[in-house]
Design a protein around this motif. Structure first.
Motif, PDB file in Angstrom:
ATOM      1  N   GLY A 199       0.790  -1.227   0.000  1.00  0.00           N
ATOM      2  CA  GLY A 199       0.000   0.000   0.000  1.00  0.00           C
ATOM      3  C   GLY A 199       0.817   1.269   0.000  1.00  0.00           C
ATOM      4  N   LEU A 200       2.131   1.170   0.184  1.00  0.00           N
ATOM      5  CA  LEU A 200       2.971   2.372   0.194  1.00  0.00           C
ATOM      6  C   LEU A 200       3.168   2.855  -1.237  1.00  0.00           C
ATOM      7  N   PRO A 201       2.947   4.139  -1.506  1.00  0.00           N
ATOM      8  CA  PRO A 201       3.122   4.633  -2.881  1.00  0.00           C
ATOM      9  C   PRO A 201       4.591   4.673  -3.273  1.00  0.00           C
ATOM     10  N   ASP A 202       4.834   4.856  -4.564  1.00  0.00           N
ATOM     11  CA  ASP A 202       6.204   4.959  -5.052  1.00  0.00           C
ATOM     12  C   ASP A 202       6.916   6.122  -4.374  1.00  0.00           C
ATOM     13  N   GLN A 203       8.201   5.946  -4.082  1.00  0.00           N
ATOM     14  CA  GLN A 203       8.984   6.978  -3.417  1.00  0.00           C
ATOM     15  C   GLN A 203      10.297   7.187  -4.166  1.00  0.00           C
ATOM     16  N   PRO A 204      10.247   7.878  -5.274  1.00  0.00           N
ATOM     17  CA  PRO A 204      11.500   8.168  -5.995  1.00  0.00           C
ATOM     18  C   PRO A 204      12.399   9.066  -5.163  1.00  0.00           C
ATOM     19  N   LEU A 205      13.682   9.079  -5.492  1.00  0.00           N
ATOM     20  CA  LEU A 205      14.652   9.831  -4.707  1.00  0.00           C
ATOM     21  C   LEU A 205      14.292  11.313  -4.659  1.00  0.00           C
ATOM     22  N   SER A 206      13.869  11.883  -5.776  1.00  0.00           N
ATOM     23  CA  SER A 206      13.544  13.312  -5.799  1.00  0.00           C
ATOM     24  C   SER A 206      12.408  13.633  -4.829  1.00  0.00           C
ATOM     25  N   LEU A 207      11.403  12.737  -4.757  1.00  0.00           N
ATOM     26  CA  LEU A 207      10.291  12.966  -3.843  1.00  0.00           C
ATOM     27  C   LEU A 207      10.742  12.862  -2.394  1.00  0.00           C
ATOM     28  N   ARG A 208      11.596  11.873  -2.090  1.00  0.00           N
ATOM     29  CA  ARG A 208      12.076  11.710  -0.718  1.00  0.00           C
ATOM     30  C   ARG A 208      12.921  12.903  -0.286  1.00  0.00           C
ATOM     31  N   LEU A 209      13.741  13.424  -1.188  1.00  0.00           N
ATOM     32  CA  LEU A 209      14.539  14.609  -0.853  1.00  0.00           C
ATOM     33  C   LEU A 209      13.641  15.813  -0.607  1.00  0.00           C
ATOM     34  N   GLU A 210      12.598  15.931  -1.420  1.00  0.00           N
ATOM     35  CA  GLU A 210      11.670  17.043  -1.235  1.00  0.00           C
ATOM     36  C   GLU A 210      10.935  16.920   0.091  1.00  0.00           C
ATOM     37  N   GLN A 211      10.510  15.704   0.437  1.00  0.00           N
ATOM     38  CA  GLN A 211       9.828  15.490   1.709  1.00  0.00           C
ATOM     39  C   GLN A 211      10.744  15.765   2.893  1.00  0.00           C
ATOM     40  N   ALA A 212      12.025  15.408   2.753  1.00  0.00           N
ATOM     41  CA  ALA A 212      12.982  15.675   3.831  1.00  0.00           C
ATOM     42  C   ALA A 212      13.137  17.167   4.060  1.00  0.00           C
ATOM     43  N   GLU A 213      13.181  17.946   2.991  1.00  0.00           N
ATOM     44  CA  GLU A 213      13.308  19.395   3.131  1.00  0.00           C
ATOM     45  C   GLU A 213      12.056  19.987   3.788  1.00  0.00           C
ATOM     46  N   ILE A 214      10.895  19.465   3.405  1.00  0.00           N
ATOM     47  CA  ILE A 214       9.649  19.954   4.020  1.00  0.00           C
ATOM     48  C   ILE A 214       9.624  19.607   5.506  1.00  0.00           C
ATOM     49  N   LEU A 215      10.029  18.355   5.832  1.00  0.00           N
ATOM     50  CA  LEU A 215      10.059  17.940   7.237  1.00  0.00           C
ATOM     51  C   LEU A 215      11.012  18.803   8.041  1.00  0.00           C
ATOM     52  N   ARG A 216      12.143  19.116   7.458  1.00  0.00           N
ATOM     53  CA  ARG A 216      13.123  19.942   8.168  1.00  0.00           C
ATOM     54  C   ARG A 216      12.595  21.357   8.393  1.00  0.00           C
TER      55      ARG A 216
ATOM     56  N   GLY B  18      24.653  15.563  12.789  1.00  0.00           N
ATOM     57  CA  GLY B  18      24.379  14.312  12.082  1.00  0.00           C
ATOM     58  C   GLY B  18      23.101  13.664  12.571  1.00  0.00           C
ATOM     59  N   GLN B  19      22.862  13.718  13.869  1.00  0.00           N
ATOM     60  CA  GLN B  19      21.627  13.166  14.445  1.00  0.00           C
ATOM     61  C   GLN B  19      20.408  13.897  13.902  1.00  0.00           C
ATOM     62  N   MET B  20      20.516  15.212  13.762  1.00  0.00           N
ATOM     63  CA  MET B  20      19.407  15.989  13.221  1.00  0.00           C
ATOM     64  C   MET B  20      19.109  15.598  11.778  1.00  0.00           C
ATOM     65  N   MET B  21      20.156  15.355  10.975  1.00  0.00           N
ATOM     66  CA  MET B  21      19.952  14.959   9.586  1.00  0.00           C
ATOM     67  C   MET B  21      19.228  13.613   9.497  1.00  0.00           C
ATOM     68  N   VAL B  22      19.528  12.720  10.392  1.00  0.00           N
ATOM     69  CA  VAL B  22      18.824  11.437  10.414  1.00  0.00           C
ATOM     70  C   VAL B  22      17.356  11.653  10.760  1.00  0.00           C
ATOM     71  N   GLN B  23      17.074  12.544  11.691  1.00  0.00           N
ATOM     72  CA  GLN B  23      15.696  12.779  12.121  1.00  0.00           C
ATOM     73  C   GLN B  23      14.835  13.374  11.014  1.00  0.00           C
ATOM     74  N   VAL B  24      15.432  14.146  10.100  1.00  0.00           N
ATOM     75  CA  VAL B  24      14.651  14.767   9.019  1.00  0.00           C
ATOM     76  C   VAL B  24      14.693  13.944   7.742  1.00  0.00           C
ATOM     77  N   GLY B  25      15.179  12.692   7.817  1.00  0.00           N
ATOM     78  CA  GLY B  25      15.127  11.813   6.660  1.00  0.00           C
ATOM     79  C   GLY B  25      16.309  11.892   5.730  1.00  0.00           C
ATOM     80  N   ARG B  26      17.462  12.368   6.211  1.00  0.00           N
ATOM     81  CA  ARG B  26      18.661  12.422   5.374  1.00  0.00           C
ATOM     82  C   ARG B  26      19.804  11.639   6.025  1.00  0.00           C
ATOM     83  N   PRO B  27      19.651  10.302   6.128  1.00  0.00           N
ATOM     84  CA  PRO B  27      20.745   9.513   6.713  1.00  0.00           C
ATOM     85  C   PRO B  27      22.023   9.571   5.901  1.00  0.00           C
ATOM     86  N   ASP B  28      21.919   9.851   4.601  1.00  0.00           N
ATOM     87  CA  ASP B  28      23.122   9.943   3.771  1.00  0.00           C
ATOM     88  C   ASP B  28      24.006  11.103   4.222  1.00  0.00           C
TER      89      ASP B  28
END
Length: 408
Positions: A119-136, A259-269
């Motif tokens: 049930g999880l929709p597609d999550q391309p890299l561009s969308l995940r990066l955009e979501q991480a920026e919004i979350l941050r 680094g911990q903050m980056m993990v929390q907003v979805g940017r483990p890389d």
């Protein structure tokens, strides 16, 4: 639903191809005698060609023809005797195809149900990066995070220490512009587990310090904010970390929390790169490096890399030089009792567990503040024996002895 249909269809197509290969193998399978017949006929044609070229004589050609003809008759008789093709019955093949199909379809569905996210929709890299920026950008601020976090239970303080801490609070409240008082208050509120009060006192320390604010001051502020929010790095804490790194780009604790903050907003890389860079520059015995190493394998997996660097295990640190310097600003009675408790703890640990040269240096300097010159000399002599042959460590010990006023 579309994904489920897709994987089932893929498994069915794979099963059909496998079944076709099995059935086709049955249709094209032939007995060994048929192969022998083709070989003998080619040999017979070859005899005529050799005779025409004059390679063999007529008598030899006739003899070879006779022998080949005999073999052809024997192979043909063998083929005629075979009434059925070799191999398993048709029902066995069909049953095997059905089992393979059921295994592929059922196995694919079971594995996806176990490891996938239905049930999880597609999550391309561009969308995940955009979501991480919004979350941050939209994450809760410090006040919201503290309100949502479950308050940590405060440790039970020794009666004498609690009394001294209350006196310190009253003194600082009466002297709002006392820099050293706020430094001590921030440190001891943190020691008492009262992290919101600690970071508010640290904010006042930064305000009173003017333009000459060290990186450690901002790092301590961020740490107290993060502890107040039970590990969450708020935008205000992030800004304090940025201020610390602006003053010292290699500041280990600030890099750890960033680094911990980056993990929390979805940017483990990004968090992984920050932590590995911090480890490469970590001094021996850095306590924050141990915290990074404890989480680095999991973070490397989430970031898709597996090359975590190795550094020596960090040593346990004692009271900082800031603790000692700030305590020196208190009235003599309060200063003596406050430092004595820290010194005794550090002395006991070094006597039983040992420690880094910096820990021995802190103990010597603290004893100098207490006015216990002979004890400082004894500790210095012991440290000289422990680190004999280590020139760098001996320089640290000598510097501490000079600060304590016992240099010889």
């Amino acid at each position: 639903m579309t994904f489920w249909a897709l994987i089932i269809l893929t498994a069915l197509v794979t099963a059909v191809f496998l079944g076709f290969s099995l059935l086709r193998g049955r249709d094209t399978r032939e007995p060994a005698a048929a192969y022998d017949l083709r070989v003998y006929r080619e040999q017979l044609a070859g005899v005529d060609k050799d005779l025409a070229r004059g390679v063999i004589g007529e008598a030899d050609a006739e003899r070879v023809r006779t022998e080949i003809s005999r073999r052809i008759l024997a192979a043909d008789a063998q083929m005629q005797a075979q009434t059925a093709q070799a191999g398993p019955p048709v029902w066995v093949t069909i049953t095997g195809i059905a089992l393979v199909g059921a295994f592929l379809v059922g196995g694919a569905a079971w594995m996806y149900n176990l490891m996938g996210a239905a049930g999880l929709p597609d999550q391309p890299l561009s969308l995940r990066l955009e979501q991480a920026e919004i979350l941050r950008a939209e994450r809760p601020n410090q006040a919201e995070a503290e309100a949502a976090a479950t308050p940590a239970p405060l440790p039970e303080l020794d009666e004498s220490y609690a009394s001294l801490l209350n006196q310190l609070r009253e003194t600082v409240a009466a002297r709002p512009d006392d820099l050293q008082g706020h430094i001590l208050l921030a440190q001891h509120e943190a020691n008492a587990g009262n992290f919101p009060a600690a970071y508010k006192a640290q904010q006042r320390v930064i305000e009173l310090s003017g333009d000459q604010v060290p990186a450690d001051a901002y790092s301590h502020l961020a740490e107290m904010m993060i502890l107040s929010a039970r590990g969450y790095v708020s935008p205000e804490a992030e800004e304090a970390l940025r201020q610390a790194l602006q003053r010292d780009p290699r500041h280990g604790p600030a890099l750890y929390y960033l680094g911990q903050m980056m993990v929390q907003v979805g940017r483990p890389d990004i968090g992984y790169r920050i932590w590995t860079d911090a480890l490469r520059n970590a001094p021996a015995g850095a306590p924050w490096a141990d915290a990074i190493l404890a989480q680095l394998d999991e973070l490397a997996f989430r970031a898709g890399v597996f090359n975590a660097p190795e550094i020596p295990a960090p040593a346990i640190s004692g009271p900082s030089q800031d603790d000692i310097d700030a305590a020196a600003a208190l009235p003599p009675e309060e200063r003596q009792e406050m430092i004595r408790g820290m010194v005794n703890q550090l002395s006991d640990r070094l006597a039983t567990e040992g420690g880094a040269p910096e820990d021995w240096a802190r103990l010597i300097a603290a004893l100098g503040v207490l006015g216990e010159g002979q004890r400082a000399i004894d500790i210095k002599n012991e440290a000289m024996e422990v680190f004999a042959g280590n020139a760098e460590a001996l320089e640290i010990i000598d510097a501490a002895a000079y600060q304590a006023g016992i240099a010889q």
